[in-house]
Design a protein around this motif. Structure first.
Motif, short mmCIF file in Angstrom:
data_model
loop_
_atom_site.label_atom_id
_atom_site.label_comp_id
_atom_site.label_asym_id
_atom_site.label_seq_id
_atom_site.Cartn_x
_atom_site.Cartn_y
_atom_site.Cartn_z
N ILE A 1 0.73 -1.33 0.04
CA ILE A 1 0.21 0.03 -0.02
C ILE A 1 0.78 1.15 0.05
CG2 ILE A 1 -1.65 1.27 1.23
CD1 ILE A 1 -2.90 -1.28 -0.17
N LEU A 2 2.00 1.32 0.78
CA LEU A 2 2.83 2.38 0.95
C LEU A 2 3.47 2.37 -0.21
CD1 LEU A 2 4.08 2.23 4.81
CD2 LEU A 2 2.10 3.17 3.79
N HIS A 3 4.09 1.69 -0.96
CA HIS A 3 4.66 1.57 -2.18
C HIS A 3 3.77 2.30 -3.33
CE1 HIS A 3 6.66 -0.06 -5.80
NE2 HIS A 3 5.57 -0.66 -6.20
N TYR A 4 2.45 1.82 -3.20
CA TYR A 4 1.49 2.58 -4.32
C TYR A 4 1.54 3.98 -4.07
CZ TYR A 4 -2.52 3.14 -7.36
OH TYR A 4 -3.33 3.46 -8.27
N VAL A 5 1.41 4.48 -2.65
CA VAL A 5 1.24 5.79 -2.28
C VAL A 5 2.53 6.49 -2.81
CG1 VAL A 5 1.06 7.17 -0.35
CG2 VAL A 5 -0.33 5.20 -0.29
N LEU A 6 3.74 6.00 -2.46
CA LEU A 6 4.79 6.57 -2.99
C LEU A 6 5.09 6.84 -4.48
CD1 LEU A 6 7.37 4.56 -0.69
CD2 LEU A 6 7.02 7.06 -0.51
N GLN A 7 4.39 5.85 -5.15
CA GLN A 7 4.30 6.03 -6.77
C GLN A 7 3.45 6.96 -7.30
OE1 GLN A 7 4.03 1.76 -8.04
NE2 GLN A 7 6.06 1.75 -8.78
N THR B 1 -8.36 -0.69 -6.92
CA THR B 1 -8.36 -2.29 -7.22
C THR B 1 -6.98 -2.46 -7.34
OG1 THR B 1 -10.64 -1.95 -7.98
CG2 THR B 1 -9.20 -3.84 -8.73
N ASP B 2 -6.21 -1.47 -8.32
CA ASP B 2 -4.93 -1.97 -8.57
C ASP B 2 -3.91 -2.26 -7.29
OD1 ASP B 2 -5.65 -1.89 -11.46
OD2 ASP B 2 -4.78 0.08 -11.55
N MET B 3 -4.11 -0.98 -6.50
CA MET B 3 -3.52 -1.26 -5.05
C MET B 3 -3.68 -2.46 -4.43
SD MET B 3 -4.19 1.38 -1.79
CE MET B 3 -3.76 2.89 -2.98
N ALA C 1 -1.05 -5.57 -3.44
CA ALA C 1 -0.82 -5.95 -2.14
C ALA C 1 -1.26 -7.36 -1.90
CB ALA C 1 -1.61 -4.76 -1.39
N GLY C 2 -2.27 -7.69 -2.34
CA GLY C 2 -2.98 -8.90 -2.06
C GLY C 2 -2.22 -10.23 -2.53
N ALA C 3 -1.48 -9.99 -3.76
CA ALA C 3 -0.63 -10.78 -4.23
C ALA C 3 0.63 -11.16 -3.62
CB ALA C 3 -0.45 -10.66 -5.82
N ALA C 4 0.99 -9.96 -3.36
CA ALA C 4 2.36 -10.10 -2.35
C ALA C 4 2.15 -10.64 -1.09
CB ALA C 4 3.01 -8.62 -1.97
#
Length: 328
Positions: free
Chosen positions: A269-275, A287-289, A293-296
């Motif tokens: 989640i934080l990775h997505y926010v940073l990007q 949904t993408d976020m 996160a769910g896959a990881a």
């Protein structure tokens, strides 16, 4: 973000003793895995190419030295990792059930992570001031010394304009009372911009069986732009100011245990926010976020421990492209 560190996290760094077979005498064999929720988050973020730093305390002992070596090898900055000469490194013994869920027994009365003090945090103000995101949980608020240190760090981060990320990560046995736990969780909610909370935590905190109602209850009191509810094997829900999405999980046949799954999810989640920056995300963006996160999170459940074995970007992308989610 042009900060020296993308994410700085404060909290516990410990040894998770996880079951790993039986001896010839019929005794359980325990593997000493490095762990601790905030450092698990940083390990995943480091795997994804982000600059990270950890603020915390371990014992000046065999386990503390090993933990320092481990997170340094991973690439997490250790300039604010302190060592206590009198109090030993915190230990957690993890019992894994048939369904992969865990029970924890902590050896932490006290543990070195509880000894992080305000003056040590203030000596690390230059690190906190250079954070894009500051992340914390509640294990660093279970006693007065580390609670005051945590709150000082949050004050510095907020003053410098960092985004504040909070994962309650409630461990009931570590609190003198659940009233105190609730009080400190509420404090975290009052400070954060990003909240990752589990299904059982939101029910406990709000007394709401319905997640929408629980999130609404929180948001009526606290203006939190991004709320993520992790539901374990039932997936996750994301809430921005104007959108809500439910995302099904990736359920893998080779799941071993769930240690670190929530931390891995939070890190992504934080990775997505940073990007992408923190904003009012659309349904597609949420949904993408949550899919990433769910896959990881699913991948980390296929391995023993967490901190050393975080999934790579290519592994996550492969699962998203080819994973069968029909069981979700």
């Amino acid at each position: 973000m042009n900060n020296k560190f993308d994410v700085v996290a404060l909290g516990e760094l410990l040894i998770d003793f996880t079951e790993n077979g039986m001896s010839s005498q019929g005794n359980p064999l325990m593997e000493a895995n490095p762990g601790g929720a905030p450092c698990n988050v940083l390990a995943m973020l480091t795997n994804l190419g982000h600059k990270t730093s950890f603020i915390g305390k371990v014992g000046d002992d065999m386990f503390g030295n090993r933990l320092e070596e481990t997170i340094s090898e991973i690439g997490i900055d250790t300039s604010c990792l302190f060592k206590d000469k009198e109090v030993h490194t915190t230990l957690a013994f993890v019992h894994t059930g048939i369904d992969g869920d865990r029970d924890f027994s902590f050896y932490r009365n006290p543990g070195a992570d509880m000894m992080l003090n305000e003056s040590e945090v203030l000596s690390c103000s230059h690190v906190i001031e250079n954070a894009g995101i500051f992340h914390f949980g509640t294990l660093s608020m279970t006693s007065d010394i580390c609670r005051n240190a945590t709150k000082s760090a949050i004050d510095i981060a907020k003053k410098e304009g960092a985004l504040i990320s909070f994962d309650p990560n409630l461990r009931e046995p570590l609190w003198d009372s659940l009233d105190t736990a609730r009080e400190q969780v509420m404090y975290g909610l009052s400070k954060c911009d990003i909240l990752k909370i589990s299904d059982n935590e939101i029910k406990w905190l709000t007394n709401c069986e319905d997640y929408d109602e629980g999130v609404q209850t929180i948001r009526e009191q606290f203006n939190i732009p991004l709320v993520l509810v992790s539901l374990g094997k039932d997936g996750s829900i994301g809430y921005s100011n104007s959108s809500k999405v439910c995302v099904q999980p990736f359920l893998l046949d080779n799941t071993i245990e769930t240690t670190g799954a929530g931390d891995t999810f939070c890190a992504c989640i934080l990775h997505y926010v940073l990007q992408n920056g923190l904003k009012d995300y659309s349904e597609k963006e949420l949904t993408d976020m949550l899919t990433f996160a769910g896959a990881a999170a699913a991948l980390i459940t296929t391995k023993k421990g967490a901190l050393r074995v975080m999934p790579t970007l290519s592994e996550i992308e492969k699962l998203i492209c080819h994973g069968d989610r029909s069981r979700g």
